[in-house]
Enzyme design. Structure first.
Site, short mmCIF file in Angstrom:
data_model
loop_
_atom_site.label_atom_id
_atom_site.label_comp_id
_atom_site.label_asym_id
_atom_site.label_seq_id
_atom_site.Cartn_x
_atom_site.Cartn_y
_atom_site.Cartn_z
N ALA A 1 0.86 -1.18 0.00
CA ALA A 1 0.00 0.00 0.00
C ALA A 1 0.89 1.23 0.00
CB ALA A 1 -0.90 0.02 1.23
N THR A 2 0.27 2.37 -0.21
CA THR A 2 0.96 3.65 -0.05
C THR A 2 0.02 4.60 0.67
OG1 THR A 2 2.19 3.33 -2.10
CG2 THR A 2 2.13 5.55 -1.20
N ALA A 3 0.51 5.22 1.73
CA ALA A 3 -0.26 6.22 2.46
C ALA A 3 0.68 7.34 2.88
CB ALA A 3 -0.93 5.61 3.69
#
Length: 198
Positions: A8-10
């Site tokens: 994921a990317t946050a």
């Protein structure tokens, strides 16, 4: 990325008057794309929010429990619960589960007195920062954030930078993509919206 730890990317960014969180919407286990519409940004209170990378189910449970504890704390204190208190409550809950950890990296922040943000690892260490990125796309996102972040940005500048950071990661990280969820928190409350990655 391991078979059982989804990518994921946050990202999270502080600006003059608030914080902005942005995350992409994909969940992938190994080579299997599970979902293209997963929400990874979470309002905890009207003045505090969070975003995550890792097992979203763990973050969903964590955010619900912390939101309930924050409501109780607000009734006890008779004032808004500050972001550092929410971060510490999350840290305590994650550390209590250290032998069976919640497999999520968290960025939590908000504004009561001033905008502030913290990054938490799955064991609950709390690291304050002005901006942060977590997940398998964090390196690509930080490649955008590091040279372009500046203190006291405007709300629109911070939103644009957060979207560009997630977009850059989504273009190169196969476990990230399918849109950007944005959560903005100011003293006036929260604002959420979703955009496609172009």
């Amino acid at each position: 990325m391991s078979m059982y730890m989804p990518g994921a990317t946050a990202v999270g960014i502080t600006f003059d008057g608030g914080v902005v969180f942005a995350s992409e919407k994909r969940i992938a286990f190994g080579n299997f794309l599970v979902s293209k519409t997963t929400k990874k940004t979470f309002p905890i209170t009207p003045k505090v929010g969070a975003t995550c990378a890792g097992l979203v189910a763990d973050m969903q449970i964590l955010s619900l429990q912390i939101a309930a504890l924050a409501k109780i704390r607000k009734m006890e204190l008779k004032r808004d619960v500050p972001p550092n208190t929410v971060a510490k409550m999350m840290s305590n809950m994650m550390y209590e589960r250290r032998y069976f950890p919640l497999l999520t990296q968290v960025i939590v922040g908000g504004v009561v007195d001033k905008p502030i943000m913290y990054t938490l690892d799955p064991l609950g260490s709390v690291l304050p920062d002005e901006y942060a990125a977590v997940g398998t796309g964090a390196e690509m996102a930080l490649g955008v954030l590091d040279p372009q972040f500046k203190p006291n940005m405007t709300k629109d500048e911070a939103i644009d930078l957060a979207k560009r950071a997630v977009r850059a990661a989504s273009l190169r990280d196969s476990a990230s993509g399918d849109g950007v969820d944005v959560l903005v928190i100011t003293k006036d409350g929260t604002e959420e919206f979703t955009e496609e990655i172009k």
